[in-house]
Design an enzyme around this catalytic site. Structure first.
Site, PDB file in Angstrom:
ATOM      1  N   ILE A 273       0.865  -1.062  -0.112  1.00  0.00           N
ATOM      2  CA  ILE A 273       0.126  -0.074  -0.008  1.00  0.00           C
ATOM      3  C   ILE A 273       0.867   1.319   0.148  1.00  0.00           C
ATOM      4  O   ILE A 273       0.412   2.330  -0.346  1.00  0.00           O
ATOM      5  CB  ILE A 273      -0.938  -0.126   1.204  1.00  0.00           C
TER       6      ILE A 273
ATOM      7  N   THR B  80      -7.772   4.151  15.533  1.00  0.00           N
ATOM      8  CA  THR B  80      -7.304   3.712  16.877  1.00  0.00           C
ATOM      9  C   THR B  80      -7.499   4.804  18.075  1.00  0.00           C
ATOM     10  O   THR B  80      -7.658   5.929  17.860  1.00  0.00           O
ATOM     11  CB  THR B  80      -5.949   3.261  16.996  1.00  0.00           C
TER      12      THR B  80
ATOM     13  N   TYR C 189       3.194   5.409  17.024  1.00  0.00           N
ATOM     14  CA  TYR C 189       2.112   4.598  16.597  1.00  0.00           C
ATOM     15  C   TYR C 189       0.953   5.499  16.449  1.00  0.00           C
ATOM     16  O   TYR C 189       0.100   5.592  15.400  1.00  0.00           O
ATOM     17  CB  TYR C 189       1.858   3.295  17.569  1.00  0.00           C
TER      18      TYR C 189
ATOM     19  N   TRP D 260      -8.377  -2.060  21.652  1.00  0.00           N
ATOM     20  CA  TRP D 260      -8.170  -3.166  22.288  1.00  0.00           C
ATOM     21  C   TRP D 260      -8.760  -4.660  21.584  1.00  0.00           C
ATOM     22  O   TRP D 260      -9.534  -5.233  22.015  1.00  0.00           O
ATOM     23  CB  TRP D 260      -8.808  -3.350  23.606  1.00  0.00           C
TER      24      TRP D 260
END
Length: 304
Positions: free
Chosen positions: A38, A102, A126, A151
């Site tokens: 990608i 996230t 991240y 999670w």
């Protein structure tokens, strides 16, 4: 019959999406890491143009939170540049893009559940790379859905549930952080939510950012206690699950103390309710113990 392209088909959510191929009139075309890079825009354009896709779902991500601190180039390439390429290619073809993000885009200092419009403030590579991926998608393609979750676990290795079950079979005590709180989310529930959104895009095209995670909120320690309790019959002995603080378990990347997401918007717009992680945990634990870890029943009964 709608055809949906799933990028990142080898991950937890990607596998769950591919397992739903053929359901509700949806054909899934799954591409894993070996099938599509990608970070290469030309390759992404070719993949998106291969068929008249009803939507593209990006389930690809660099999720090694700690390793990202020393491997930032890879994290940014996959979490920022990849989504940008997908958004550009989808915009050129007029194909909606659904992108998974996230809770790490937040700093975790809020006292309540995070809403979609709350200020972001990631604290590590991240989270920063995922936030920049969101921003790239928004800038490149107006017809997008960004789904933030938290999670994530599935009936496979490489997640908290599997790790706890493996360690529970090896150790007399598990020391687990009790001052971080969030909503465990089963990968299959995320897949169902994404496909539900795909099925409703033509009705209202409610583009934007949404939160989706499991309920009720729990600490990592509380989640570990539940995992061990459910899997106890297949453990040689049931370990103690001891609560510790974040300071007692230092990591290269700081974790959000609060990862709880307010999921009222996705319910209001799409009728998608938060999944109860407690309801799916038994099936996931049993599958991991029997099919993944090879743990057998120690109770003298037929464990379910």
């Amino acid at each position: 019959m709608k055809t949906v392209l799933v990028v990142g088909a080898g991950g937890q959510v990607g596998r769950a999406l591919c397992a739903r191929d053929g359901r509700d009139g949806v054909t899934i075309v799954g591409l894993g890491r070996a099938d599509l890079d990608i970070t290469d825009l030309d390759l992404v354009r070719t993949a998106v143009a291969a068929r008249p896709f009803a939507a593209v779902i990006n389930a690809a991500a660099y999720t090694a939170v700690d390793r990202a601190e020393s491997d930032s180039a890879a994290a940014y390439a996959i979490n920022r540049d990849g989504p940008r390429n997908l958004a550009l290619a989808c915009a050129e073809r007029g194909v909606p893009l659904l992108h998974i993000s996230t809770d790490y885009v937040f700093d975790g200092t809020a006292t309540g559940a995070y809403r979609e419009d709350d200020p972001v403030g990631p604290t590590g590579i991240y989270g920063i790379s995922k936030l920049e991926g969101e921003e790239a998608v928004r800038a490149a393609h107006p017809h997008h859905i960004i789904l933030r979750t938290a999670w994530v676990y599935a009936a496979s290795t490489g997640n908290f549930v599997a790790t706890m079950l493996r360690l529970a079979a090896e150790r007399p005590e598990l020391r687990v952080v009790a001052d971080q709180r969030g909503g465990p989310t089963e990968a299959g529930a995320i897949a169902d939510a994404l496909l539900s959104i795909v099925g409703q895009l033509e009705q209202g095209r409610l583009w934007g950012t949404y939160h989706f995670s499991g309920a009720p909120a729990v600490t990592w320690h509380g989640f570990a206690e539940a995992i061990v309790a459910v899997g106890a019959a297949r453990l040689p002995q049931v370990p103690a699950v001891t609560a510790i603080g974040t300071a007692d378990y230092p990591t290269p990347a700081r974790r959000p103390a609060n990862s709880v997401l307010d999921c009222s918007k996705i319910e209001a717009q799409f009728g998608i309710r938060q999944p109860d992680w407690q309801a799916s945990l038994g099936t996931i634990v049993e599958t991991i113990q029997t099919a993944v870890l090879g743990q057998r029943d120690h109770s003298g009964n037929s464990a379910r």
